[in-house]
Scaffold this active site. Structure first.
Site, PDB file in Angstrom:
ATOM      1  CE1 TYR A  15      -3.285   2.926   0.803  1.00  0.00           C
ATOM      2  CE2 TYR A  15      -1.981   3.257   2.803  1.00  0.00           C
ATOM      3  CZ  TYR A  15      -2.955   3.688   1.905  1.00  0.00           C
ATOM      4  OH  TYR A  15      -3.593   4.882   2.135  1.00  0.00           O
ATOM      5  CD  GLU A  37      -8.185   6.961   4.932  1.00  0.00           C
ATOM      6  OE1 GLU A  37      -8.156   6.892   6.180  1.00  0.00           O
ATOM      7  OE2 GLU A  37      -7.186   6.746   4.229  1.00  0.00           O
ATOM      8  CD1 TRP A  45      -3.739   1.525   5.779  1.00  0.00           C
ATOM      9  CD2 TRP A  45      -5.812   2.327   5.988  1.00  0.00           C
ATOM     10  NE1 TRP A  45      -4.228   1.767   4.520  1.00  0.00           N
ATOM     11  CE2 TRP A  45      -5.504   2.258   4.614  1.00  0.00           C
ATOM     12  CE3 TRP A  45      -7.065   2.791   6.361  1.00  0.00           C
ATOM     13  CZ2 TRP A  45      -6.390   2.642   3.614  1.00  0.00           C
ATOM     14  CZ3 TRP A  45      -7.962   3.183   5.364  1.00  0.00           C
ATOM     15  CH2 TRP A  45      -7.618   3.098   4.016  1.00  0.00           C
TER      16      TRP A  45
END
Length: 181
Positions: A15, A37, A45
């Site tokens: 990522y 988000e 995350w």
């Protein structure tokens, strides 16, 4: 290759290297990350990245034209799906945020045009030496958050907006030593 020191596993290394901080102008990707988000709020995350593909399938490929028609039956169905983040308010926000997103697209011609105005159409490149110096909010994120909330979006507080701006490349917070800057 030298990279920021926060990626700690294969998923977030990929990522970091391929997505984080790279400017995005595609409305489809911008919407997907706005949802992701918001799903991340209060979680790591890593959890979002691990469930991203499952959520992509469960959330109809993050298509706002489909999500705008979600109802309570769909929310109940999603609440039973162990592969998604099962938070009722976040799942209910899928419809709300899709409606709001489509409204912005209609008004501005694209969500991208609206979003990039918050940074005068140029990424903000911060000079950061250490991970602990990474900001969690900015005046631009606060302004974006205020605008999104005024338009009815959910799960778009200033910290979420700042993370979103980092993810979509409106803000480049790669460490100065990072070769991906």
């Amino acid at each position: 290759m030298k990279r920021c020191d926060w990626p700690s596993n294969e998923l977030n290394i990929e990522y970091h290297d391929k997505e984080w901080g790279k400017p995005v102008y595609d409305d489809k990707i911008l919407f997907e990350f706005l949802i992701l988000e918001g799903m991340q709020a209060g979680l790591s995350w890593d959890i979002v990245l691990k469930r991203r593909e499952t959520m992509r399938k469960a959330f109809d490929n993050f298509d706002p034209m489909i999500l705008k028609d979600y109802d309570e039956d769909k929310v109940e169905q999603l609440m039973k799906n162990e592969g998604v983040i099962r938070h009722r308010l976040k799942l209910q926000a899928l419809k709300i945020n899709a409606d709001c997103f489509l409204d912005v697209q209609k008004e501005y011609g694209s969500f991208s045009k609206y979003l990039w105005e918050f940074v005068d159409n140029n990424p903000i490149v911060n000079s950061i030496e250490k991970t602990e110096d990474l900001p969690v909010v900015s005046k631009e994120a606060e302004t974006l958050s205020k605008s999104l909330r005024k338009r009815g979006f959910k799960f778009v507080g200033p910290t979420i907006c700042y993370a979103y701006m980092q993810a979509m490349g409106l803000v480049n917070d790669h460490l100065n030593s990072c070769e991906f800057k």
